[in-house]
Write a protein that holds these residues in place. Structure first.
Motif, mmCIF file in Angstrom:
data_model
loop_
_atom_site.group_PDB
_atom_site.id
_atom_site.type_symbol
_atom_site.label_atom_id
_atom_site.label_comp_id
_atom_site.label_asym_id
_atom_site.label_seq_id
_atom_site.Cartn_x
_atom_site.Cartn_y
_atom_site.Cartn_z
ATOM 1 N N PHE A 65 0.852 -1.255 -0.021
ATOM 2 C CA PHE A 65 -0.176 0.061 -0.052
ATOM 3 C C PHE A 65 0.997 1.420 0.065
ATOM 4 O O PHE A 65 2.214 1.036 0.105
ATOM 5 C CB PHE A 65 -0.937 0.054 0.960
ATOM 6 C CG PHE A 65 -0.153 0.425 2.385
ATOM 7 C CD1 PHE A 65 -0.240 1.556 3.043
ATOM 8 C CD2 PHE A 65 0.294 -0.650 3.349
ATOM 9 C CE1 PHE A 65 0.237 1.873 4.114
ATOM 10 C CE2 PHE A 65 0.739 -0.582 4.570
ATOM 11 C CZ PHE A 65 0.803 0.935 5.085
ATOM 12 N N ASN A 66 0.492 2.504 -0.071
ATOM 13 C CA ASN A 66 1.230 3.736 -0.380
ATOM 14 C C ASN A 66 1.547 4.119 0.899
ATOM 15 O O ASN A 66 1.260 5.035 1.842
ATOM 16 C CB ASN A 66 0.448 4.756 -0.967
ATOM 17 C CG ASN A 66 1.449 6.022 -1.330
ATOM 18 O OD1 ASN A 66 2.349 6.076 -0.996
ATOM 19 N ND2 ASN A 66 0.554 6.524 -2.315
ATOM 20 N N LYS A 67 2.754 3.385 1.794
ATOM 21 C CA LYS A 67 3.119 3.790 2.952
ATOM 22 C C LYS A 67 3.951 5.127 2.854
ATOM 23 O O LYS A 67 3.875 5.659 3.996
ATOM 24 C CB LYS A 67 4.407 2.456 3.300
ATOM 25 C CG LYS A 67 4.742 2.362 4.669
ATOM 26 C CD LYS A 67 6.233 3.070 5.128
ATOM 27 C CE LYS A 67 6.761 2.930 6.586
ATOM 28 N NZ LYS A 67 7.754 3.605 6.651
ATOM 29 N N MET B 143 -13.519 -7.412 24.422
ATOM 30 C CA MET B 143 -12.522 -7.185 23.424
ATOM 31 C C MET B 143 -12.680 -7.158 22.052
ATOM 32 O O MET B 143 -13.848 -7.810 21.514
ATOM 33 C CB MET B 143 -11.670 -8.889 23.261
ATOM 34 C CG MET B 143 -10.900 -9.106 24.451
ATOM 35 S SD MET B 143 -9.786 -10.415 24.307
ATOM 36 C CE MET B 143 -10.793 -11.665 23.683
ATOM 37 N N VAL B 144 -12.245 -5.914 21.299
ATOM 38 C CA VAL B 144 -12.451 -5.646 20.104
ATOM 39 C C VAL B 144 -11.289 -5.940 19.115
ATOM 40 O O VAL B 144 -10.273 -5.501 19.375
ATOM 41 C CB VAL B 144 -12.814 -4.043 19.928
ATOM 42 C CG1 VAL B 144 -13.064 -3.764 18.430
ATOM 43 C CG2 VAL B 144 -14.222 -3.962 20.775
ATOM 44 N N TYR B 145 -11.489 -6.982 18.409
ATOM 45 C CA TYR B 145 -10.259 -7.303 17.508
ATOM 46 C C TYR B 145 -10.231 -6.387 16.312
ATOM 47 O O TYR B 145 -11.273 -6.287 15.592
ATOM 48 C CB TYR B 145 -10.306 -8.673 17.236
ATOM 49 C CG TYR B 145 -9.767 -9.524 18.264
ATOM 50 C CD1 TYR B 145 -8.470 -9.745 18.293
ATOM 51 C CD2 TYR B 145 -10.478 -10.303 19.120
ATOM 52 C CE1 TYR B 145 -7.973 -10.516 19.256
ATOM 53 C CE2 TYR B 145 -10.202 -11.368 19.849
ATOM 54 C CZ TYR B 145 -8.889 -11.467 20.221
ATOM 55 O OH TYR B 145 -8.352 -12.413 20.923
ATOM 56 N N LEU B 146 -9.193 -5.679 16.038
ATOM 57 C CA LEU B 146 -9.116 -4.751 14.808
ATOM 58 C C LEU B 146 -7.855 -5.188 13.870
ATOM 59 O O LEU B 146 -6.777 -5.336 14.703
ATOM 60 C CB LEU B 146 -9.061 -3.367 15.035
ATOM 61 C CG LEU B 146 -10.159 -2.704 15.777
ATOM 62 C CD1 LEU B 146 -9.983 -1.263 16.069
ATOM 63 C CD2 LEU B 146 -11.526 -2.869 14.639
ATOM 64 N N ASP B 147 -7.841 -5.220 12.424
ATOM 65 C CA ASP B 147 -6.677 -5.166 12.042
ATOM 66 C C ASP B 147 -5.963 -3.998 12.193
ATOM 67 O O ASP B 147 -6.401 -2.947 12.471
ATOM 68 C CB ASP B 147 -6.922 -5.528 10.546
ATOM 69 C CG ASP B 147 -7.265 -6.722 10.133
ATOM 70 O OD1 ASP B 147 -6.894 -7.645 10.722
ATOM 71 O OD2 ASP B 147 -7.679 -6.970 8.911
ATOM 72 N N SER B 148 -4.572 -3.837 11.927
ATOM 73 C CA SER B 148 -3.511 -2.983 12.512
ATOM 74 C C SER B 148 -3.634 -1.852 11.427
ATOM 75 O O SER B 148 -2.477 -1.041 11.424
ATOM 76 C CB SER B 148 -2.316 -3.528 12.804
ATOM 77 O OG SER B 148 -1.897 -4.448 11.829
ATOM 78 N N HIS B 149 -4.425 -1.917 10.457
ATOM 79 C CA HIS B 149 -4.334 -0.786 9.423
ATOM 80 C C HIS B 149 -5.567 -0.352 9.111
ATOM 81 O O HIS B 149 -6.445 -0.514 8.062
ATOM 82 C CB HIS B 149 -3.837 -1.466 8.053
ATOM 83 C CG HIS B 149 -3.897 -2.732 7.712
ATOM 84 N ND1 HIS B 149 -3.006 -3.724 8.266
ATOM 85 C CD2 HIS B 149 -4.877 -3.401 6.903
ATOM 86 C CE1 HIS B 149 -3.590 -4.826 7.896
ATOM 87 N NE2 HIS B 149 -4.625 -4.779 7.419
ATOM 88 N N ALA C 221 -13.015 1.860 8.540
ATOM 89 C CA ALA C 221 -12.432 1.614 7.461
ATOM 90 C C ALA C 221 -11.187 0.880 7.458
ATOM 91 O O ALA C 221 -10.425 0.962 8.480
ATOM 92 C CB ALA C 221 -12.089 3.354 6.953
ATOM 93 N N HIS C 222 -10.807 0.284 6.197
ATOM 94 C CA HIS C 222 -9.666 -0.895 6.567
ATOM 95 C C HIS C 222 -8.928 -0.640 5.084
ATOM 96 O O HIS C 222 -9.535 -0.625 3.965
ATOM 97 C CB HIS C 222 -10.505 -2.189 6.429
ATOM 98 C CG HIS C 222 -9.408 -3.164 6.527
ATOM 99 N ND1 HIS C 222 -8.994 -3.850 5.303
ATOM 100 C CD2 HIS C 222 -8.865 -4.142 7.342
ATOM 101 C CE1 HIS C 222 -8.241 -4.966 5.528
ATOM 102 N NE2 HIS C 222 -8.070 -5.108 6.883
ATOM 103 N N VAL C 223 -7.564 -0.806 5.292
ATOM 104 C CA VAL C 223 -6.735 -0.689 4.099
ATOM 105 C C VAL C 223 -6.770 -2.108 3.505
ATOM 106 O O VAL C 223 -6.236 -3.063 4.009
ATOM 107 C CB VAL C 223 -5.387 -0.183 4.427
ATOM 108 C CG1 VAL C 223 -4.356 -0.303 3.135
ATOM 109 C CG2 VAL C 223 -5.124 1.053 5.077
ATOM 110 N N PHE C 224 -7.412 -2.266 2.357
ATOM 111 C CA PHE C 224 -7.069 -3.375 1.632
ATOM 112 C C PHE C 224 -6.033 -3.399 0.731
ATOM 113 O O PHE C 224 -6.011 -2.882 -0.151
ATOM 114 C CB PHE C 224 -8.576 -3.760 0.781
ATOM 115 C CG PHE C 224 -9.773 -3.885 1.671
ATOM 116 C CD1 PHE C 224 -9.931 -5.114 2.006
ATOM 117 C CD2 PHE C 224 -10.555 -2.965 2.217
ATOM 118 C CE1 PHE C 224 -11.124 -5.532 2.878
ATOM 119 C CE2 PHE C 224 -11.540 -3.152 2.813
ATOM 120 C CZ PHE C 224 -11.774 -4.477 3.316
#
Length: 577
Positions: A91-93, A213-219, A358-361
């Motif tokens: 992704f655009n880091k 607990m709320v699990y979220l992806d780290s992006h 919102a999530h970075v795909f």
């Protein structure tokens, strides 16, 4: 003094002592009761306080921007840096590092969500993030979005669990950034070796101390008002598991792509155990209307499965339910497994339309799967099949023949978990929760549908099976039957339905075969019959027969007037009759 008088005096003294002690005991009991009643009143008052209804927290805006220390946001944009970093992160880091970690976002909740009220105190929330070779900027944009858009009386802590990263930015700088956060504790925990998502999430849960607990992806970035609607169903029933609406952060522009229309989809998986999105069935819409009246469009949606990256669960229930299958590798299939387990073992899985994240795909995978991607996921899927699919395990091996003899290790612990939790059979799940699926017992013929005229050519969905409704199917050279024949799987059910992995087949106005969802349809338009003797597939409503056409390869096959030609004779690979 006579003996009798002395005895009477002693008896009187003992009686007096007994009376005094009784009075004292009664007094003590009264005091204890008073204290208990006081405590009960205090607890009742606390419960009343907890049930005060409040509006969802809309968050803070226009904050002084925070950047990662190495951001060059004041410098001209360098396209070569974008390209250089893309291959590592997918992704655009470079752009991410130039954006504030606490940037403002638009509020795109459905308008009805703005007027909803929620109990103020619904438990303490631990937000759990798993990081592997992740960019600091996206991790802490996730964290600051949660801090700035969550009420402080609900947000308890972050568990930032590093799963054996090997890139320096993901270790030292990540820990240093965690130590800068003052508003909410961010516990940076590092695993020295990579364990994969399932082991990492299970390990991270042991450090969490919140009620939920709320699990979220780290992006990710949470949107305004996200938390209260996500955890309210859990506050009402601790066996409920909830998922937010997932919006997209564009991997290149880093813009959030979102609108304020209520979600119209649910999650499920197909007969290959792959996740996909499906329309909400009419019976579920009717239930929501009946139970929630005018607000039904933003009420929780019962969903057969979760996407897996973003969900909330009671910490107590997560452990009771058996956490994750930690013998699965890297990731893939864990969402299917936990979804089946939630539903069949007494819980429920809900999508919450007023909660948006919102999530970075990413533009591809930036990491390896500790081996071949397909083989890793196949390993996980077979563990799901062996533990949960009952009689349909064999059907799965027909669709994935390379899985039949694959060694997936010991499953006895998960089988025992299923027994101990007294989970319902897989058949119950398909019949009651997942209308898009089909059971082995409902199938007559399946496999590749081969044409007699164009030998070695099969019906093929051309990759359209997962792309939506109304698309055509065609014919294509038959794939080797001992491999992945996904696009060429055709099923004929005992009810006369002709279907692919994900869709059912009917005819459009010009007689072409099209793919549509396998529920909420007009039954007469989807009825077919297959004659084993003549090998003809006939559409009952029109009376026309499936015809391969003149050319062997086609992007649109039709049903034509029946003529008993070889172009209209077809053979299925397998039969269950």
């Amino acid at each position: 003094m006579k003996l009798q008088q002395r005895i009477l005096l002693v008896a009187f003294a003992l009686l007096s002592v007994w009376i005094m002690m009784s009075i004292f005991k009664v007094h003590i009991k009264i005091e204890i009761l008073k204290k208990d009643n006081y405590n009960q009143r205090v607890k009742f008052a606390e419960r009343k306080e907890e049930n005060i209804l409040v509006s969802p927290y809309n968050g803070k805006k226009n904050l002084a921007p925070i950047y990662v220390p190495w951001s060059d946001y004041k410098e001209p944009y360098k396209n070569e840096m974008e390209e250089k970093l893309h291959d590592s992160y997918r992704f655009n880091k470079y752009l991410s590092d130039r954006l504030p970690l606490n940037r403002d976002v638009d509020d795109t909740r459905p308008r009805m969500c703005l007027s909803q009220k929620y109990p103020k105190y619904m438990g303490k929330v631990s937000v759990v993030l798993i990081s592997y070779n992740e960019a600091v900027s996206v991790v802490f944009r996730t964290i600051y979005s949660v801090i700035n858009r969550s009420p402080s009386y609900l947000l308890h802590e972050f568990i930032l669990y590093d799963d054996g990263s090997i890139w320096e930015e993901s270790i030292g700088p990540m820990k240093a950034e965690a130590e800068k956060v003052k508003e909410v504790p961010v516990r940076f925990i590092r695993n020295e070796t990579r364990g994969g998502l399932m082991r990492a999430r299970t390990s991270a849960a042991k450090y969490a101390t919140g009620d939920i607990m709320v699990y979220l992806d780290s992006h990710c970035e949470v949107l305004p008002g996200w938390l209260e609607p996500l955890i309210e169903p859990i506050y009402k029933d601790y066996t409920a598991v909830t998922c937010p609406v997932i919006d997209t952060i564009d991997w290149k522009s880093m813009n959030i792509m979102s609108d304020n229309h209520p979600i119209s989809s649910m999650g499920s998986y197909n007969i290959l155990l792959n996740y996909n999105w499906y329309p909400i069935p009419s019976y579920e819409q009717q239930r929501r209307k009946k139970e929630h009246g005018g607000n039904w469009a933003i009420s929780p949606i019962r969903s057969p499965a979760m996407a897996g990256g973003l969900f909330a669960i009671s910490r107590k229930y997560f452990h009771e339910l058996g956490e994750y299958d930690t013998q699965m590798n890297v990731w893939g299939g864990e969402n299917t497994e936990i979804s089946i387990r939630i539903w069949t073992c007494g819980g429920s899985l809900l999508f919450t339309p007023c909660s948006k994240v919102a999530h970075v795909f990413r533009h591809g995978y930036p990491y390896d799967f500790q081996g071949d991607h397909f083989e890793t996921v196949l390993f996980n899927y077979k563990r799901v099949a062996k533990v949960w699919l009952d009689e349909d395990e064999d059907f799965y091996y027909h669709l994935r023949p390379m899985a039949r003899n694959k060694d997936v290790g010991d499953i006895s612990e998960r089988v025992e978990l299923r027994r101990r939790l007294q989970c319902k059979p897989y058949k119950w799940f398909v019949r009651n929760i997942a209308p898009n699926l089909i059971l082995k017992e409902d199938i007559k013929f399946f496999g590749q549908l081969k044409n007699e005229y164009h030998q070695n050519y099969c019906v093929d969905n051309l990759g359209n099976d997962s792309k939506g409704a109304g698309l055509h199917i065609g014919t294509y050279p038959c794939h080797p039957s001992d491999g992945a024949i996904d696009n060429q799987i055709v099923i004929f059910s005992k009810e006369g339905m002709l279907r692919t992995i994900d869709k059912c087949i009917n005819l459009n106005y010009e007689g072409a075969l099209t793919l549509n969802y396998c529920y909420d349809y007009q039954p007469e338009l989807y009825q077919w019959e297959y004659d084993v003797q003549t090998k003809v597939v006939r559409h009952i409503h029109t009376g026309k027969c499936l015809d391969a056409g003149e050319k062997p390869m086609s992007t649109k096959i039709k049903a034509e007037n029946c003529n008993n030609s070889a172009r209209q004779r077809w053979t299925f690979t397998y039969s269950y009759i």
